[in-house]
Scaffold this motif. Structure first.
Motif, short mmCIF file in Angstrom:
data_model
loop_
_atom_site.label_atom_id
_atom_site.label_comp_id
_atom_site.label_asym_id
_atom_site.label_seq_id
_atom_site.Cartn_x
_atom_site.Cartn_y
_atom_site.Cartn_z
N SER A 129 1.03 -2.49 -3.37
CA SER A 129 2.05 -1.53 -3.79
C SER A 129 1.67 -0.85 -5.09
N PHE A 130 1.11 -1.60 -6.03
CA PHE A 130 0.67 -1.01 -7.29
C PHE A 130 -0.46 -0.01 -7.05
N LEU A 131 -1.39 -0.35 -6.17
CA LEU A 131 -2.47 0.58 -5.83
C LEU A 131 -1.92 1.86 -5.21
N TYR A 132 -0.90 1.73 -4.36
CA TYR A 132 -0.27 2.91 -3.76
C TYR A 132 0.33 3.80 -4.84
N ILE A 133 1.06 3.20 -5.77
CA ILE A 133 1.69 3.97 -6.83
C ILE A 133 0.63 4.70 -7.65
N THR A 134 -0.43 4.01 -7.97
CA THR A 134 -1.52 4.61 -8.75
C THR A 134 -2.22 5.70 -7.94
N ALA A 135 -2.50 5.43 -6.68
CA ALA A 135 -3.17 6.42 -5.82
C ALA A 135 -2.30 7.66 -5.64
N PHE A 136 -0.99 7.47 -5.50
CA PHE A 136 -0.07 8.59 -5.35
C PHE A 136 -0.20 9.54 -6.53
N HIS A 137 -0.35 8.99 -7.70
CA HIS A 137 -0.46 9.80 -8.91
C HIS A 137 -1.76 10.61 -8.93
N PHE A 138 -2.85 10.03 -8.43
CA PHE A 138 -4.16 10.67 -8.53
C PHE A 138 -4.56 11.48 -7.30
N ILE A 139 -4.23 11.02 -6.09
CA ILE A 139 -4.71 11.71 -4.89
C ILE A 139 -3.61 12.33 -4.05
N GLY A 140 -2.37 12.13 -4.43
CA GLY A 140 -1.27 12.78 -3.73
C GLY A 140 -0.59 11.89 -2.70
N LEU A 141 0.49 12.44 -2.16
CA LEU A 141 1.36 11.71 -1.25
C LEU A 141 0.68 11.31 0.05
N VAL A 142 0.12 12.25 0.75
CA VAL A 142 -0.36 12.00 2.12
C VAL A 142 -1.47 10.93 2.17
N PRO A 143 -2.57 11.06 1.44
CA PRO A 143 -3.60 10.01 1.55
C PRO A 143 -3.14 8.66 1.00
N ALA A 144 -2.35 8.68 -0.07
CA ALA A 144 -1.88 7.42 -0.65
C ALA A 144 -0.95 6.69 0.31
N LEU A 145 0.00 7.41 0.88
CA LEU A 145 0.95 6.79 1.81
C LEU A 145 0.27 6.36 3.09
N LEU A 146 -0.66 7.16 3.57
CA LEU A 146 -1.41 6.80 4.78
C LEU A 146 -2.14 5.47 4.58
N GLY A 147 -2.81 5.34 3.45
CA GLY A 147 -3.51 4.09 3.15
C GLY A 147 -2.56 2.93 2.94
N TYR A 148 -1.45 3.18 2.27
CA TYR A 148 -0.45 2.14 2.00
C TYR A 148 0.11 1.56 3.30
N VAL A 149 0.54 2.42 4.18
CA VAL A 149 1.11 1.97 5.45
C VAL A 149 0.05 1.26 6.28
N PHE A 150 -1.16 1.81 6.31
CA PHE A 150 -2.25 1.20 7.09
C PHE A 150 -2.57 -0.21 6.57
N PHE A 151 -2.68 -0.37 5.26
CA PHE A 151 -3.01 -1.69 4.71
C PHE A 151 -1.88 -2.69 4.96
N PHE A 152 -0.62 -2.24 4.91
CA PHE A 152 0.48 -3.15 5.23
C PHE A 152 0.40 -3.59 6.69
N MET A 153 0.08 -2.67 7.58
CA MET A 153 -0.06 -3.04 9.00
C MET A 153 -1.20 -4.02 9.18
N MET A 154 -2.30 -3.79 8.51
CA MET A 154 -3.44 -4.70 8.61
C MET A 154 -3.10 -6.08 8.05
N PHE A 155 -2.34 -6.11 6.98
CA PHE A 155 -2.01 -7.37 6.33
C PHE A 155 -1.11 -8.24 7.20
N PHE A 156 -0.13 -7.61 7.86
CA PHE A 156 0.84 -8.39 8.63
C PHE A 156 0.44 -8.60 10.08
N ASP A 157 -0.65 -8.00 10.50
CA ASP A 157 -1.11 -8.18 11.89
C ASP A 157 -2.25 -9.19 11.91
N ASP A 158 -2.11 -10.19 12.77
CA ASP A 158 -3.15 -11.21 12.84
C ASP A 158 -4.32 -10.79 13.72
#
Length: 163
Positions: free
Chosen positions: A94-123
């Motif tokens: 979540s902290f990386l998302y917040i930081t990425a949002f500031h530097f690279i914008g909404l779309v790539p930061a949110l895309l990565g954030y959602v993707f990593f959450f899916m990867m984390f919770f999927d076995d």
């Protein structure tokens, strides 16, 4: 396993980390930009509201944890450790998302954030394409919700592209 200092247990460390991250998010949201653009909300309005609410909630959770440890100490109960790996990883993402949002914008930061959450919770690591598609759909819905419905003006949507 009992801890020597109950205030260094995960029962206190996790809420303390949450509070520190929320305070960082609050500082970044204040620095993000304008809160209002004319009669519309600016790019910093919703992050600021979320940061204020999150900081208040994290403060309450931290206070309750301190109070519980103090009460357990007065009763003479030992604090047993719980694994802190998962909450710390999620907080870090979540902290990386917040930081990425500031530097690279909404779309790539949110895309990565959602993707990593899916990867984390999927076995199951397979289905990467499906997870990318779902991440893109969720990112699109959030973009439409903020930009079209709430009319939030972002500094950066996609790297240095803004409005």
């Amino acid at each position: 396993m009992a801890t020597r200092n109950p205030y260094l247990s995960s029962k206190i460390v996790i809420p303390a980390a949450m509070l520190l991250f929320m305070l960082s998010y609050l500082a970044m949201s204040i620095d993000l930009g304008t809160f209002f653009v004319g009669t519309s909300t600016g790019e910093a309005f919703f992050p600021l509201i979320l940061a204020i609410l999150g900081t208040l909630l994290a403060s309450k959770i931290f206070y309750d944890a301190l109070k519980e440890v103090k009460q357990n100490q007065e009763k003479g109960e030992e604090i047993t450790e719980i694994p802190i790996k998962t909450p710390l990883i999620l907080t870090g993402i979540s902290f990386l998302y917040i930081t990425a949002f500031h530097f690279i914008g909404l779309v790539p930061a949110l895309l990565g954030y959602v993707f990593f959450f899916m990867m984390f919770f999927d076995d199951k690591i397979q289905h990467l394409v499906r997870k990318l598609i779902y991440s893109a759909i969720i990112t699109g819905v959030v973009y439409v919700l903020y930009y079209v419905i709430f009319k939030v003006q972002f500094d950066k949507i996609f790297f240095n592209v803004g409005y």
